[in-house]
Design a protein around this motif. Structure first.
Motif, PDB file in Angstrom:
ATOM      1  N   SER A   1     -34.412  19.147 -75.366  1.00 36.99           N
ATOM      2  CA  SER A   1     -35.193  19.603 -76.509  1.00 36.99           C
ATOM      3  C   SER A   1     -36.656  19.194 -76.387  1.00 36.99           C
ATOM      4  O   SER A   1     -37.469  19.523 -77.230  1.00 36.99           O
TER       5      SER A   1
ATOM      6  N   GLY B   1     -27.726   0.576 -71.940  1.00 36.82           N
ATOM      7  CA  GLY B   1     -27.715   1.936 -72.483  1.00 36.82           C
ATOM      8  C   GLY B   1     -26.362   2.411 -72.964  1.00 36.82           C
ATOM      9  O   GLY B   1     -26.234   3.524 -73.461  1.00 36.82           O
ATOM     10  N   SER B   2     -25.309   1.576 -72.797  1.00 41.23           N
ATOM     11  CA  SER B   2     -23.991   2.001 -73.271  1.00 41.23           C
ATOM     12  C   SER B   2     -23.908   1.881 -74.785  1.00 41.23           C
ATOM     13  O   SER B   2     -24.519   0.995 -75.376  1.00 41.23           O
TER      14      SER B   2
ATOM     15  N   GLN C   1     -31.872  14.207 -72.980  1.00 42.93           N
ATOM     16  CA  GLN C   1     -30.451  14.546 -72.930  1.00 42.93           C
ATOM     17  C   GLN C   1     -30.148  15.968 -73.399  1.00 42.93           C
ATOM     18  O   GLN C   1     -29.452  16.708 -72.719  1.00 42.93           O
ATOM     19  N   ASP C   2     -30.660  16.338 -74.565  1.00 45.02           N
ATOM     20  CA  ASP C   2     -30.261  17.650 -75.095  1.00 45.02           C
ATOM     21  C   ASP C   2     -31.313  18.728 -74.817  1.00 45.02           C
ATOM     22  O   ASP C   2     -31.329  19.762 -75.478  1.00 45.02           O
TER      23      ASP C   2
ATOM     24  N   ILE D   1     -34.338   1.377 -76.251  1.00 41.94           N
ATOM     25  CA  ILE D   1     -33.320   0.541 -75.600  1.00 41.94           C
ATOM     26  C   ILE D   1     -33.933  -0.815 -75.247  1.00 41.94           C
ATOM     27  O   ILE D   1     -33.404  -1.871 -75.613  1.00 41.94           O
TER      28      ILE D   1
ATOM     29  N   PHE E   1     -36.903  12.045 -64.011  1.00 43.24           N
ATOM     30  CA  PHE E   1     -36.948  10.826 -63.184  1.00 43.24           C
ATOM     31  C   PHE E   1     -36.372  11.010 -61.785  1.00 43.24           C
ATOM     32  O   PHE E   1     -36.989  10.640 -60.805  1.00 43.24           O
TER      33      PHE E   1
ATOM     34  N   THR F   1     -34.916   3.200 -64.750  1.00 41.18           N
ATOM     35  CA  THR F   1     -35.018   3.765 -66.099  1.00 41.18           C
ATOM     36  C   THR F   1     -33.717   3.498 -66.852  1.00 41.18           C
ATOM     37  O   THR F   1     -32.725   3.071 -66.259  1.00 41.18           O
ATOM     38  N   LYS F   2     -33.759   3.772 -68.142  1.00 37.78           N
ATOM     39  CA  LYS F   2     -32.561   3.587 -68.964  1.00 37.78           C
ATOM     40  C   LYS F   2     -32.379   4.784 -69.879  1.00 37.78           C
ATOM     41  O   LYS F   2     -33.350   5.406 -70.293  1.00 37.78           O
ATOM     42  N   ALA F   3     -31.139   5.070 -70.196  1.00 36.00           N
ATOM     43  CA  ALA F   3     -30.828   6.093 -71.198  1.00 36.00           C
ATOM     44  C   ALA F   3     -29.461   5.758 -71.778  1.00 36.00           C
ATOM     45  O   ALA F   3     -28.700   5.004 -71.169  1.00 36.00           O
ATOM     46  N   VAL F   4     -29.166   6.306 -72.930  1.00 37.78           N
ATOM     47  CA  VAL F   4     -27.855   6.013 -73.511  1.00 37.78           C
ATOM     48  C   VAL F   4     -26.785   6.837 -72.819  1.00 37.78           C
ATOM     49  O   VAL F   4     -27.043   7.925 -72.298  1.00 37.78           O
ATOM     50  N   GLY F   5     -25.585   6.299 -72.811  1.00 42.25           N
ATOM     51  CA  GLY F   5     -24.469   6.988 -72.199  1.00 42.25           C
ATOM     52  C   GLY F   5     -23.168   6.403 -72.695  1.00 42.25           C
ATOM     53  O   GLY F   5     -23.169   5.508 -73.544  1.00 42.25           O
ATOM     54  N   CYS F   6     -22.038   6.921 -72.161  1.00 39.51           N
ATOM     55  CA  CYS F   6     -20.722   6.441 -72.594  1.00 39.51           C
ATOM     56  C   CYS F   6     -20.304   5.260 -71.739  1.00 39.51           C
ATOM     57  O   CYS F   6     -20.430   5.296 -70.515  1.00 39.51           O
TER      58      CYS F   6
ATOM     59  N   PRO G   1     -19.518  13.160 -73.442  1.00 39.07           N
ATOM     60  CA  PRO G   1     -20.380  14.268 -73.865  1.00 39.07           C
ATOM     61  C   PRO G   1     -21.774  14.218 -73.235  1.00 39.07           C
ATOM     62  O   PRO G   1     -22.364  15.263 -72.984  1.00 39.07           O
ATOM     63  N   VAL G   2     -22.285  13.025 -73.004  1.00 35.84           N
ATOM     64  CA  VAL G   2     -23.608  12.932 -72.382  1.00 35.84           C
ATOM     65  C   VAL G   2     -23.522  13.406 -70.928  1.00 35.84           C
ATOM     66  O   VAL G   2     -24.355  14.184 -70.455  1.00 35.84           O
TER      67      VAL G   2
ATOM     68  N   ASN H   1     -35.291  11.965 -69.268  1.00 37.64           N
ATOM     69  CA  ASN H   1     -35.301  11.334 -70.596  1.00 37.64           C
ATOM     70  C   ASN H   1     -35.161  12.378 -71.706  1.00 37.64           C
ATOM     71  O   ASN H   1     -35.808  12.287 -72.743  1.00 37.64           O
TER      72      ASN H   1
ATOM     73  N   GLN I   1     -35.660   7.388 -75.207  1.00 37.28           N
ATOM     74  CA  GLN I   1     -34.553   6.434 -75.355  1.00 37.28           C
ATOM     75  C   GLN I   1     -34.884   5.100 -74.696  1.00 37.28           C
ATOM     76  O   GLN I   1     -34.546   4.040 -75.206  1.00 37.28           O
ATOM     77  N   GLN I   2     -35.526   5.189 -73.529  1.00 38.54           N
ATOM     78  CA  GLN I   2     -35.820   3.961 -72.802  1.00 38.54           C
ATOM     79  C   GLN I   2     -36.640   2.995 -73.649  1.00 38.54           C
ATOM     80  O   GLN I   2     -36.446   1.788 -73.589  1.00 38.54           O
TER      81      GLN I   2
ATOM     82  N   TRP J   1     -21.059  11.471 -80.713  1.00 37.16           N
ATOM     83  CA  TRP J   1     -20.290  11.916 -79.544  1.00 37.16           C
ATOM     84  C   TRP J   1     -19.505  10.793 -78.883  1.00 37.16           C
ATOM     85  O   TRP J   1     -18.812  11.016 -77.894  1.00 37.16           O
TER      86      TRP J   1
ATOM     87  N   HIS K   1     -22.280   2.722 -67.601  1.00 40.98           N
ATOM     88  CA  HIS K   1     -22.066   3.884 -68.452  1.00 40.98           C
ATOM     89  C   HIS K   1     -22.333   5.173 -67.675  1.00 40.98           C
ATOM     90  O   HIS K   1     -22.966   5.148 -66.616  1.00 40.98           O
TER      91      HIS K   1
END
Lengths: 201, 157
Positions: free
Chosen positions: A163, B122-123, A160-161, B113, A170, A189-194, A63-64, A158, B109-110, B48, A134
């Motif tokens: 908003s 980040g997973s 995702q949605d 994290i 980046f 950089t970092k971000a959440v993911g699957c 979804p990301v 940074n 998020q960074q 998700w 991810h």
């Protein structure tokens, strides 16, 4: 003496850890060749006039990654003419994640009218070599006489949605800097993911 | 009548408990630092994320089966803050989650994290196990089976 030995051991451990995690900023990327959704093999070396690449590890199902699909398309539209085309690579094993099969990749590329290659990493070797853990994860490469050098790793932005109006874009920032002959001021950089859906042993 | 009233209060308060709250990084640190011999099992998940949704019941079970132990389960959703009302709270309700659920009050998020663990790439799912008294802080960027989770958190080696 003991201290020196200890720091050497520590340094070695850090180095081993880094190599286990794949490419980082400064790494020279070994060329690779993967099957594109048009059934032809493709490698970065085929892009003779490119100045570099925006390599995006992504997939059909996360979804990301889906949230970022339009932004990936926009990156290619904006930066392919400036010498930095997008190369998308599907990280996921089709058995572990049936929605990420080659046929589904073709379907997705068609539906969304991908203007960039979307490559199958069937044995996940390239995902492992880069150290993508991810989706989505970006590696920006710059072509040099040493080969393709990693200049940036991490997230597309940074937000995702979408908003946050004060988001940091980046990848765009980093490519713009490279185009202007500068090193990216933010290179990691970092971000959440699957999590990558690995082939089950 | 009083009895009925008590039931109503219970129902209301348990319903009110089943909601995600915002958590600042400072409050997060403080909670862990003040935990003494409590083992905190902190799971990072998202509505998700399919493997996360699959393993959430293991965390619920871990908490329920070990109520006698100084063990606390915190479920921290990495969904955007803007999804708290729209996605996270309805999810808590439909999945009947009783553990504490939070979203970091930090839009970048960074920042969270790296704050949770420098090695977190980040997973999700990811899990942090903290015990202040024994100086334990272990971070796992992967999913667990119930047995694995149990062996890592209850009487670990």
């Amino acid at each position: 003496m003991k201290k020196v030995v200890m720091s050497c051991v520590l340094l070695l451990a850090i180095c081993m850890k880094l190599s286990a995690q794949g490419y980082t900023v400064g790494s020279v990327v070994q060329d690779f060749s993967l099957k594109n959704v048009d059934n032809k093999m493709l490698s970065p070396a085929d892009f003779k006039s490119a100045k570099g690449f925006i390599v995006v590890f992504t997939c059909n199902t996360c979804p990301v990654a889906k949230d970022y699909e339009n932004r990936i398309i926009a990156l290619n539209t904006e930066y392919a003419p400036k010498g930095y085309p997008v190369i998308a690579i599907n990280t996921n094993d089709a058995v572990a994640s049936p929605g990420d099969s080659f046929a589904k990749m073709q379907e997705r590329a068609n539906e969304k009218n991908f203007s960039f290659p979307y490559l199958l990493d069937a044995d996940q070797q390239i995902t492992k070599r880069f150290g993508a853990s991810h989706t989505p994860t970006v590696f920006i490469l710059a072509k040099t006489n040493k080969g393709n050098v990693v200049e940036y790793t991490g997230a597309i932005d940074n937000d995702q949605d979408e908003s946050n109006p004060s988001r940091s874009t980046f990848v765009k920032n980093a490519v713009n800097e490279l185009i202007n002959g500068k090193k990216p001021s933010v290179s990691k950089t970092k971000a959440v993911g699957c999590t990558v859906k690995w082939k089950k042993a | 009548m009083k009895f009925l009233f008590a039931i109503l209060i219970c129902l209301l308060s348990s319903r009110a408990g089943a909601q995600a709250k915002l958590l600042s990084l400072k409050d997060f640190d403080q909670r862990l630092a003040n935990g003494k011999d409590t083992t905190f099992v902190i799971n990072f998940w998202a509505t998700w994320c399919a493997p996360c949704v699959q393993e959430l019941p293991y965390f619920e079970r871990l908490r329920k089966e070990n109520k006698a132990l100084p063990l606390q389960v915190l479920l921290i959703s990495v969904d955007s803050r803007s999804k708290l009302e729209k996605l996270v709270n309805p999810f808590i309700k439909t999945h009947q989650i009783e553990s504490e659920v939070y979203i970091f009050d930090e839009p970048d998020q960074q920042k969270f994290i790296d704050h949770v663990d420098k090695n977190w790439r980040g997973s999700v799912p990811a899990t942090l196990v903290v015990n202040t008294a024994s100086s334990r802080r272990s971070f796992y960027e992967r999913e667990f089976s119930y047995e694995e989770l149990k062996s890592l958190t209850i009487n670990p080696e």
